[in-house]
Design a protein around this motif. Structure first.
Motif, mmCIF file in Angstrom:
data_model
loop_
_atom_site.group_PDB
_atom_site.id
_atom_site.type_symbol
_atom_site.label_atom_id
_atom_site.label_comp_id
_atom_site.label_asym_id
_atom_site.label_seq_id
_atom_site.Cartn_x
_atom_site.Cartn_y
_atom_site.Cartn_z
ATOM 1 N N ALA A 157 9.010 -27.151 34.537
ATOM 2 C CA ALA A 157 7.879 -28.064 34.347
ATOM 3 C C ALA A 157 6.581 -27.317 34.032
ATOM 4 N N HIS A 158 6.546 -26.007 34.245
ATOM 5 C CA HIS A 158 5.341 -25.228 33.978
ATOM 6 C C HIS A 158 5.154 -25.043 32.480
ATOM 7 N N ALA A 159 3.955 -25.315 32.009
ATOM 8 C CA ALA A 159 3.642 -25.155 30.588
ATOM 9 C C ALA A 159 3.512 -23.673 30.236
ATOM 10 N N ILE A 160 4.037 -23.305 29.081
ATOM 11 C CA ILE A 160 3.874 -21.952 28.559
ATOM 12 C C ILE A 160 2.728 -22.011 27.557
ATOM 13 N N PRO A 161 1.687 -21.215 27.753
ATOM 14 C CA PRO A 161 0.553 -21.256 26.830
ATOM 15 C C PRO A 161 1.002 -20.941 25.400
ATOM 16 N N ALA A 162 0.547 -21.740 24.436
ATOM 17 C CA ALA A 162 0.928 -21.550 23.034
ATOM 18 C C ALA A 162 0.540 -20.157 22.546
ATOM 19 N N ARG A 163 -0.540 -19.628 23.045
ATOM 20 C CA ARG A 163 -1.020 -18.309 22.620
ATOM 21 C C ARG A 163 -0.040 -17.192 22.987
ATOM 22 N N LEU A 164 0.791 -17.400 23.995
ATOM 23 C CA LEU A 164 1.744 -16.380 24.424
ATOM 24 C C LEU A 164 2.621 -15.910 23.273
ATOM 25 N N TRP A 165 3.102 -16.844 22.469
ATOM 26 C CA TRP A 165 4.028 -16.486 21.388
ATOM 27 C C TRP A 165 3.360 -15.572 20.368
ATOM 28 N N GLU A 166 2.118 -15.871 19.996
ATOM 29 C CA GLU A 166 1.397 -15.021 19.048
ATOM 30 C C GLU A 166 1.088 -13.664 19.666
ATOM 31 N N ASP A 167 0.763 -13.639 20.951
ATOM 32 C CA ASP A 167 0.511 -12.369 21.631
ATOM 33 C C ASP A 167 1.763 -11.506 21.654
ATOM 34 N N LEU A 168 2.917 -12.118 21.909
ATOM 35 C CA LEU A 168 4.183 -11.372 21.912
ATOM 36 C C LEU A 168 4.489 -10.813 20.532
ATOM 37 N N LYS A 169 4.234 -11.605 19.490
ATOM 38 C CA LYS A 169 4.451 -11.131 18.119
ATOM 39 C C LYS A 169 3.494 -9.987 17.792
ATOM 40 N N ALA A 170 2.228 -10.139 18.158
ATOM 41 C CA ALA A 170 1.222 -9.110 17.873
ATOM 42 C C ALA A 170 1.554 -7.792 18.579
ATOM 43 N N ALA A 171 2.155 -7.874 19.752
ATOM 44 C CA ALA A 171 2.519 -6.681 20.518
ATOM 45 C C ALA A 171 3.846 -6.087 20.055
ATOM 46 N N GLY A 172 4.497 -6.741 19.103
ATOM 47 C CA GLY A 172 5.781 -6.245 18.615
ATOM 48 C C GLY A 172 6.936 -6.545 19.548
ATOM 49 N N LEU A 173 6.713 -7.423 20.515
ATOM 50 C CA LEU A 173 7.762 -7.771 21.473
ATOM 51 C C LEU A 173 8.618 -8.937 20.993
ATOM 52 N N LEU A 174 8.176 -9.579 19.924
ATOM 53 C CA LEU A 174 8.889 -10.704 19.335
ATOM 54 C C LEU A 174 8.757 -10.549 17.822
ATOM 55 N N PRO A 175 9.853 -10.663 17.083
ATOM 56 C CA PRO A 175 9.748 -10.528 15.628
ATOM 57 C C PRO A 175 8.745 -11.524 15.059
ATOM 58 N N GLY A 176 8.023 -11.121 14.035
ATOM 59 C CA GLY A 176 7.015 -11.969 13.430
ATOM 60 C C GLY A 176 7.547 -13.268 12.883
ATOM 61 N N ASP A 177 8.822 -13.291 12.493
ATOM 62 C CA ASP A 177 9.414 -14.512 11.941
ATOM 63 C C ASP A 177 10.254 -15.275 12.960
ATOM 64 N N ALA A 178 10.145 -14.900 14.233
ATOM 65 C CA ALA A 178 10.918 -15.595 15.272
ATOM 66 C C ALA A 178 10.427 -17.034 15.404
#
Length: 56
Positions: free
Chosen positions: A28-49
C-alpha cells in the motif's frame, strides 16, 4: 509491457502469517515517481527499462 505487469510482487522468506500480512501491507506504500528516474540516472536501472507511469 509495463513494470507493473512484469512484476506483481516479491515475498522472500515469509514464515509466519504475520510476516505475510506485513508484506501485504507494504504494497500500500506509494513509490515516489522520481525514484525510477533516479535509478536510471545512477545506472542502477537501464535507461529503457519500463517503469510505472506517473499519476495524472
Amino acid at each position: 509491457m509495463s513494470a507493473a505487469s512484469a512484476v506483481a510482487g516479491v515475498v522472500v522468506g515469509a514464515r509466519q502469517p504475520g510476516e505475510v500480512a506485513h508484506n501485504a501491507a507494504l504494497l500500500a506504500h506509494a513509490i515516489p515517481a522520481r525514484l525510477w528516474e533516479d535509478l536510471k540516472a545512477a545506472g542502477l536501472l537501464p535507461g529503457d527499462a519500463p517503469v510505472p507511469a506517473a499519476p495524472g
